[in-house]
Design a protein around this motif. Structure first.
Motif, PDB file in Angstrom:
ATOM      1  N   PHE A  14       0.981  -1.128   0.153  1.00 41.70           N
ATOM      2  CA  PHE A  14       0.216   0.075   0.023  1.00 41.70           C
ATOM      3  C   PHE A  14       1.009   1.481  -0.179  1.00 41.70           C
ATOM      4  N   LEU A  15       1.976   1.253   0.896  1.00 42.35           N
ATOM      5  CA  LEU A  15       2.868   2.453   0.940  1.00 42.35           C
ATOM      6  C   LEU A  15       3.702   2.522  -0.277  1.00 42.35           C
ATOM      7  N   GLN A  16       4.133   1.338  -0.727  1.00 46.41           N
ATOM      8  CA  GLN A  16       4.723   1.692  -2.108  1.00 46.41           C
ATOM      9  C   GLN A  16       4.022   2.083  -3.382  1.00 46.41           C
ATOM     10  N   ALA A  17       2.837   1.712  -3.270  1.00 47.15           N
ATOM     11  CA  ALA A  17       1.829   2.147  -4.226  1.00 47.15           C
ATOM     12  C   ALA A  17       1.809   3.718  -4.280  1.00 47.15           C
ATOM     13  N   ALA A  18       1.599   4.081  -3.122  1.00 53.58           N
ATOM     14  CA  ALA A  18       1.715   5.621  -2.927  1.00 53.58           C
ATOM     15  C   ALA A  18       2.875   6.320  -3.433  1.00 53.58           C
ATOM     16  N   GLU A  19       3.965   5.623  -2.701  1.00 51.95           N
ATOM     17  CA  GLU A  19       5.401   6.467  -3.172  1.00 51.95           C
ATOM     18  C   GLU A  19       5.582   6.314  -4.737  1.00 51.95           C
ATOM     19  N   LYS A  20       4.867   5.625  -5.477  1.00 55.73           N
ATOM     20  CA  LYS A  20       5.144   5.553  -7.057  1.00 55.73           C
ATOM     21  C   LYS A  20       4.140   6.506  -7.593  1.00 55.73           C
ATOM     22  N   GLY A  21       3.412   7.146  -6.792  1.00 54.28           N
ATOM     23  CA  GLY A  21       2.396   8.031  -7.570  1.00 54.28           C
ATOM     24  C   GLY A  21       1.102   7.340  -7.769  1.00 54.28           C
ATOM     25  N   GLU A  22       0.878   6.143  -7.530  1.00 53.19           N
ATOM     26  CA  GLU A  22      -0.484   5.692  -7.751  1.00 53.19           C
ATOM     27  C   GLU A  22      -1.551   6.057  -6.755  1.00 53.19           C
ATOM     28  N   ARG A  23      -2.637   6.445  -7.400  1.00 52.77           N
ATOM     29  CA  ARG A  23      -3.757   6.852  -6.639  1.00 52.77           C
ATOM     30  C   ARG A  23      -4.517   5.748  -6.156  1.00 52.77           C
ATOM     31  N   LEU A  24      -4.712   5.710  -4.837  1.00 52.02           N
ATOM     32  CA  LEU A  24      -5.095   4.517  -4.146  1.00 52.02           C
ATOM     33  C   LEU A  24      -6.748   4.551  -3.712  1.00 52.02           C
ATOM     34  N   SER A  25      -7.517   3.512  -4.224  1.00 54.48           N
ATOM     35  CA  SER A  25      -8.906   3.518  -4.146  1.00 54.48           C
ATOM     36  C   SER A  25      -9.252   2.674  -2.700  1.00 54.48           C
ATOM     37  N   MET A  26     -10.323   3.352  -2.045  1.00 61.01           N
ATOM     38  CA  MET A  26     -10.695   2.527  -0.968  1.00 61.01           C
ATOM     39  C   MET A  26     -12.244   2.933  -0.664  1.00 61.01           C
ATOM     40  N   VAL A  27     -13.051   1.758  -0.468  1.00 60.37           N
ATOM     41  CA  VAL A  27     -14.317   1.720  -0.297  1.00 60.37           C
ATOM     42  C   VAL A  27     -14.673   1.209   1.026  1.00 60.37           C
ATOM     43  N   THR A  28     -15.945   1.303   1.482  1.00 59.56           N
ATOM     44  CA  THR A  28     -16.473   0.714   2.769  1.00 59.56           C
ATOM     45  C   THR A  28     -17.105  -0.445   2.463  1.00 59.56           C
ATOM     46  N   ALA A  29     -17.010  -1.516   2.973  1.00 56.01           N
ATOM     47  CA  ALA A  29     -18.191  -2.644   3.032  1.00 56.01           C
ATOM     48  C   ALA A  29     -18.330  -3.199   4.359  1.00 56.01           C
ATOM     49  N   ASP A  44      -8.305  -1.145  -3.778  1.00 52.13           N
ATOM     50  CA  ASP A  44      -6.798  -1.126  -3.302  1.00 52.13           C
ATOM     51  C   ASP A  44      -7.220  -1.706  -1.778  1.00 52.13           C
ATOM     52  N   SER A  45      -8.214  -1.004  -1.118  1.00 50.82           N
ATOM     53  CA  SER A  45      -8.562  -1.131   0.321  1.00 50.82           C
ATOM     54  C   SER A  45      -9.829  -1.193   0.808  1.00 50.82           C
ATOM     55  N   ILE A  46     -10.428  -1.965   1.473  1.00 51.14           N
ATOM     56  CA  ILE A  46     -11.749  -1.960   2.000  1.00 51.14           C
ATOM     57  C   ILE A  46     -11.716  -1.618   3.490  1.00 51.14           C
ATOM     58  N   LEU A  47     -12.654  -0.692   3.658  1.00 48.32           N
ATOM     59  CA  LEU A  47     -12.750  -0.131   5.154  1.00 48.32           C
ATOM     60  C   LEU A  47     -13.898  -0.728   5.677  1.00 48.32           C
ATOM     61  N   VAL A  48     -13.730  -1.524   6.824  1.00 42.39           N
ATOM     62  CA  VAL A  48     -14.830  -1.797   7.625  1.00 42.39           C
ATOM     63  C   VAL A  48     -15.288  -0.741   8.538  1.00 42.39           C
ATOM     64  N   GLY A  49     -16.107   0.276   8.232  1.00 39.14           N
ATOM     65  CA  GLY A  49     -16.329   1.432   8.879  1.00 39.14           C
ATOM     66  C   GLY A  49     -17.372   1.559   9.911  1.00 39.14           C
ATOM     67  N   ASP A  50     -17.196   2.273  10.877  1.00 36.46           N
ATOM     68  CA  ASP A  50     -18.052   2.069  12.042  1.00 36.46           C
ATOM     69  C   ASP A  50     -19.528   3.115  11.453  1.00 36.46           C
ATOM     70  N   SER A  51     -19.229   3.505  10.202  1.00 35.43           N
ATOM     71  CA  SER A  51     -20.416   4.049   9.593  1.00 35.43           C
ATOM     72  C   SER A  51     -21.529   2.978   9.429  1.00 35.43           C
TER      73      SER A  51
END
Length: 267
Positions: A14-29, A44-51
């Motif tokens: 995740f950090l390496q992708a950001a360092e390369k300038g890749e835009r990170l996508s995250m959604v809640t599920a 790229d990432s799934i957030l199990v949000g308190d939402s």
């Protein structure tokens, strides 16, 4: 879902992708079905949000959801995910009492869900807590700007945070404490851009403009399942509520008319 091997998104990746300038996508599920769809789509990432307190449980804030409920939803999300980095929110009062309790509860989340990281709200005020959880070798995502768990203190949901100095101090404190990423919520785009440049870890924006390292949206919101929620930052990528209503109404009509079940639906 394909049986082709997938490359799991870990915190280092995740950090390496950001360092390369890749835009990170995250959604809640919040459940197995939608987590599987989001993961298969390649997020790229799934957030199990308190939402989930509002989206799933019908409350008017994130405050009522419990640690046990977050663990339950985190566990069923993890059963579906093969690729995405999964982050589970630490709910209200699961980390505010003491650093010891925060570490214990973060440990429960990691142990009982198998998630990749936890998220908690706060920057400078939670410096010791973030640091303590990190010392337990649990990755932490911080959250600054509009903090839904502080809704009473901030005077309501959806309040844009404009104190640039405080926001910057919070972000830098979260980084110094060891957080691997920071959610910036409802921060003016120009301020979010300057914060992103000032820290070396990725920023994930929600209502914080295009200059963050990545973006996060609530899954049901972006899919048009919550039509009464229309903040400025939200884009609807589908209108699934209307599709579902039309489908169920068609089913009801066919049952009432005798059109369903037809011969092909009978044994």
């Amino acid at each position: 879902m394909s049986d082709k091997p997938v490359r799991k998104v870990t915190v280092p990746r995740f950090l390496q992708a950001a360092e390369k300038g890749e835009r990170l996508s995250m959604v809640t599920a919040y459940d197995h079905m939608w987590a599987g769809i989001m993961d298969e789509a390649g997020v790229d990432s799934i957030l199990v949000g308190d939402s989930l307190s509002m989206v799933v449980q019908g409350h008017n804030s994130t405050l009522p959801v419990t640690l046990d409920e977050m663990i339950y939803h985190g566990r069923i999300v993890m059963r579906a995910v093969r690729r995405a980095l999964v982050v589970v929110d630490m709910p209200f009062m699961s980390y505010q009492v003491s650093t010891e309790e925060a570490v214990r509860n973060a440990g429960r989340i990691m142990k009982e869900t198998g998630a990749d990281a936890v998220k908690l709200e706060g920057g400078a005020i939670q410096f010791d807590t973030i640091q303590a959880i990190m010392r337990a070798e649990i990755p932490v995502m911080a959250h600054v700007g509009m903090r839904p768990q502080a809704v009473r203190q901030l005077g309501g949901m959806g309040k844009v945070q404009r104190d640039e100095q405080q926001l910057l101090e919070d972000a830098q404190a979260a980084e110094a404490a060891g957080a691997f990423s920071i959610v910036l919520e409802l921060v003016p785009a120009d301020i979010a851009g300057r914060i992103t440049k000032a820290v070396s870890i990725p920023t994930i924006g929600i209502g914080a403009g295009p200059h963050c390292s990545g973006q996060v949206l609530v899954g049901p919101d972006m899919l048009g399942l919550t039509p009464d929620f229309k903040p400025r930052f939200l884009k609807h990528y589908a209108n699934l509520r209307q599709d579902a209503l039309a489908a169920v109404r068609q089913y009801i009509g066919e049952v009432q008319s005798g059109e369903f079940p037809a011969d092909e639906h009978c044994h």
